[in-house]
Design an enzyme around this catalytic site. Structure first.
Site, mmCIF file in Angstrom:
data_model
loop_
_atom_site.group_PDB
_atom_site.id
_atom_site.type_symbol
_atom_site.label_atom_id
_atom_site.label_comp_id
_atom_site.label_asym_id
_atom_site.label_seq_id
_atom_site.Cartn_x
_atom_site.Cartn_y
_atom_site.Cartn_z
ATOM 1 C CE LYS A 190 -6.155 1.941 -0.299
ATOM 2 N NZ LYS A 190 -6.613 1.929 1.057
ATOM 3 C CE LYS A 221 -3.548 2.417 2.613
ATOM 4 N NZ LYS A 221 -4.539 2.333 3.677
#
Ligand code: PBG
Length: 337
Positions: free
Chosen positions: A260, A201
């Site tokens: 992400k 992420k």
């Protein structure tokens, strides 16, 4: 060897000549089973509040959650991802509401499991939706404290699993949290609860509309409170590091891994899928959604085409599935053919 052939014996346009031929040679397909729908939950009753920075997205109260996801379930979307909204005035420094078994996420999980037993529930494990400062963990001496935060995240994960969440999804990026959460779940006998790790992420500017959606006003770009999440989320300059993150989370017991944001990081998705062959997901985040929707509102992009093309890109990159605010619209379009 020349597998491509050469012109004019080979004409690449022949296989694009008509629709049936294009369908026949399509290498990838998108289906409702590839889609996960993130939903925002707020307190109160009968609430259905539009999120200003995400056209078409609403926050609903727990009593409306089952009705809110009914269409998604009917369309064959396998799972929804739950995110709580907490007004800034109801937050505290340590995000203690995360550990309230009656918080809005747990209440919605119970209602959703009862109404839609076959719909997968993914619960966000992180403190940012409950803390005044908006960080994903607790702050000690000006630093997001790793071990203190992980302790709380474990209890948060257990509580939501006990409320009916099937998949806990730690989005906090603390070190060692996957293994510790796995042990905490197992200690409670929650051996079937899956962990979808937000493994790679990035510290992204594309989360801004989400922070509005969950009430983390403190995190808005104009705010001086938070600064950023660069001491725990990844530097967008790095990709080898993403593989190390994913490898560690797999070793610690992650069942599924996520990259992400989505589109700007498809190179990472491809590397992760090729390196590990794990169930691999990407999150088409709020900023990606809102960029498209803003252009659609101005008449600069066609909604359906932009949506389907971006979702297909995730499949091409090797995703097993995509978390996307377009999930229901896309599933409807797929059904219509
Ligand atoms: C934090 C979290 C964020 C998102 C999901 N979980 C924001 C952040 O890291 O600050 C963003 C999702 C989106 O932008 O759609 N736990």
């Amino acid at each position: 060897m020349n597998f491509a052939g050469s012109f004019p014996g080979t004409r690449m346009r022949r296989n694009r000549y008509d629709g049936w031929n294009r369908r026949l040679v399509a290498e990838n397909a998108l289906s409702a089973a590839d889609l996960i729908w993130p939903i925002f939950l707020c307190k109160g009753e009968g609430q259905r509040i539009p999120v200003a920075s995400m056209p078409g997205v609403v926050r609903v109260s727990a009593d409306l959650a089952a009705e809110h996801v009914a269409e998604a379930a009917a369309l064959g979307i396998p799972a929804v991802a739950l995110f709580p909204y907490t007004p800034i005035g109801e937050r505290d420094e340590d995000g203690t509401e995360a550990l309230d078994p009656d918080n809005v996420l747990c209440r919605a999980a119970r209602a959703l499991k009862a109404a839609h037993p076959d719909l997968g529930l993914i619960g966000d494990v992180a403190l940012d939706t409950f803390t005044t400062h908006g960080h994903d963990g607790v702050v000690r001496d000006g630093y997001v404290d790793n071990e203190e935060s992980v302790k709380i995240l474990c209890r948060q994960a257990v509580l939501m699993a006990q409320a009916g969440v099937d998949v806990v999804a730690p989005s906090d990026m603390m070190d060692g949290r996957i293994g510790t959460i796995r042990a905490a779940l197992d200690a409670e006998g929650l051996i079937h609860t899956r962990i979808m790790s937000y493994a790679a992420k990035y510290a992204s500017g594309l989360y801004a509309p989400f922070r509005d959606a969950v009430g983390s006003e403190a995190l808005r770009p104009d705010s001086k409170r938070l600064g950023d999440k660069k001491t725990y989320q990844m530097d967008p300059a790095n990709s080898d590091e993403a593989l190390r993150e994913v490898a560690m989370d797999i070793a610690e017991g992650a069942d599924m891994v996520m990259v992400k944001p989505g589109l700007p990081y498809l190179d990472i998705v491809r590397r992760v899928r090729d390196a590990f062959g794990m169930p691999t997901f990407a999150y088409q985040v709020s900023g990606e959604y809102s960029m498209i929707m803003a252009a659609v509102e101005r008449g600069w992009l066609d909604h359906d085409r932009a949506m389907m093309e971006t979702l297909m890109a995730f499949k091409r990159a090797g995703c097993h599935g995509v978390l996307t605010y377009f999930a229901v619209s896309a599933a409807k379009l797929l059904k219509a053919g």
